[in-house]
Design a protein around this motif. Structure first.
Motif, PDB file in Angstrom:
ATOM      1  N   LEU A  18       7.454  -0.194  -5.872  1.00  0.00           N
ATOM      2  CA  LEU A  18       6.705  -1.229  -6.700  1.00  0.00           C
ATOM      3  C   LEU A  18       6.259  -0.500  -7.765  1.00  0.00           C
ATOM      4  N   GLU A  19       6.032  -0.801  -9.036  1.00  0.00           N
ATOM      5  CA  GLU A  19       5.174  -0.237 -10.136  1.00  0.00           C
ATOM      6  C   GLU A  19       4.957  -1.380 -10.861  1.00  0.00           C
ATOM      7  N   ILE A  58      14.672  -2.126  -4.894  1.00  0.00           N
ATOM      8  CA  ILE A  58      15.184  -2.151  -3.353  1.00  0.00           C
ATOM      9  C   ILE A  58      16.371  -1.436  -3.324  1.00  0.00           C
ATOM     10  N   ALA A  59      16.702  -0.747  -2.481  1.00  0.00           N
ATOM     11  CA  ALA A  59      18.009  -0.041  -2.278  1.00  0.00           C
ATOM     12  C   ALA A  59      19.015  -0.988  -2.156  1.00  0.00           C
ATOM     13  N   ALA A 102       0.814  -1.159   0.096  1.00  0.00           N
ATOM     14  CA  ALA A 102       0.047  -0.004   0.103  1.00  0.00           C
ATOM     15  C   ALA A 102       0.805   1.322  -0.123  1.00  0.00           C
ATOM     16  N   GLU A 103       1.942   1.259   0.743  1.00  0.00           N
ATOM     17  CA  GLU A 103       3.078   2.424   0.759  1.00  0.00           C
ATOM     18  C   GLU A 103       3.710   2.619  -0.360  1.00  0.00           C
ATOM     19  N   CYS A 104       4.213   1.270  -1.032  1.00  0.00           N
ATOM     20  CA  CYS A 104       5.334   1.413  -2.041  1.00  0.00           C
ATOM     21  C   CYS A 104       4.603   1.280  -3.468  1.00  0.00           C
ATOM     22  N   LEU A 105       3.407   1.180  -3.669  1.00  0.00           N
ATOM     23  CA  LEU A 105       3.119   0.857  -4.985  1.00  0.00           C
ATOM     24  C   LEU A 105       2.774   1.862  -5.580  1.00  0.00           C
ATOM     25  N   HIS A 147      13.183  -1.503   4.013  1.00  0.00           N
ATOM     26  CA  HIS A 147      12.594  -0.161   4.552  1.00  0.00           C
ATOM     27  C   HIS A 147      11.841   0.317   3.498  1.00  0.00           C
ATOM     28  N   ALA A 148      10.539   0.867   4.188  1.00  0.00           N
ATOM     29  CA  ALA A 148       9.635   1.659   3.003  1.00  0.00           C
ATOM     30  C   ALA A 148      10.154   2.659   2.044  1.00  0.00           C
TER      31      ALA A 148
END
Length: 138
Positions: free
Chosen positions: A49-50, A69-70, A11-14, A43-44
């Protein structure tokens, strides 16, 4: 193992890319919710994500899910399923597998074995005969 202060969630990264609208975002996030447990180790603020689709609802559509992801290589998963729901599930499952594979490659070999088996305790035999112990040291 160190805990992540701000764990990543779908939900936070998409982000939704080409072929999807912001209105589709919540529906897609629900489909990808099972990825949350796998993303929680990152880590957020260092995870993105795309998801995008080319030729949506047409024969030969292509769904793409990209994950950044870093400190790791970008992971790209694709699906050519005709059904959009099936294609989203396909890219989600493939991403989960590839994240698991990447984690396994970074862990030291036999790490699980070392975690499961306690180190052997040094066996010390009580020496009851002081004369014998003294003779062995001479």
């Amino acid at each position: 193992m160190s805990a992540v202060a701000n764990p990543a969630t779908v939900a936070e990264c998409l982000r939704v890319g080409a072929g999807f609208s912001q209105g589709d975002r919540n529906w897609i996030a629900e489909q990808f919710a099972t990825l949350d447990s796998r993303l929680a180790g990152f880590h957020a603020d260092a995870t993105e994500l795309e998801v995008s689709v080319k030729d949506r609802e047409a024969r030969g559509q292509k769904v793409t899910l990209e994950c950044w992801i870093a400190g790791r290589q970008k992971i790209v998963t694709t699906s050519a399923e005709d059904d959009l729901h099936a294609a989203l599930n396909d890219v989600r499952d493939d991403l989960r597998r590839r994240l698991n594979d990447a984690k396994t490659k970074q862990e030291p070999r036999h790490n699980k074995h070392l975690r499961d088996v306690p180190p052997p305790a040094a066996e010390v035999e009580p020496d009851t005969d002081p004369a014998r112990a003294e003779a062995e040291t001479v």
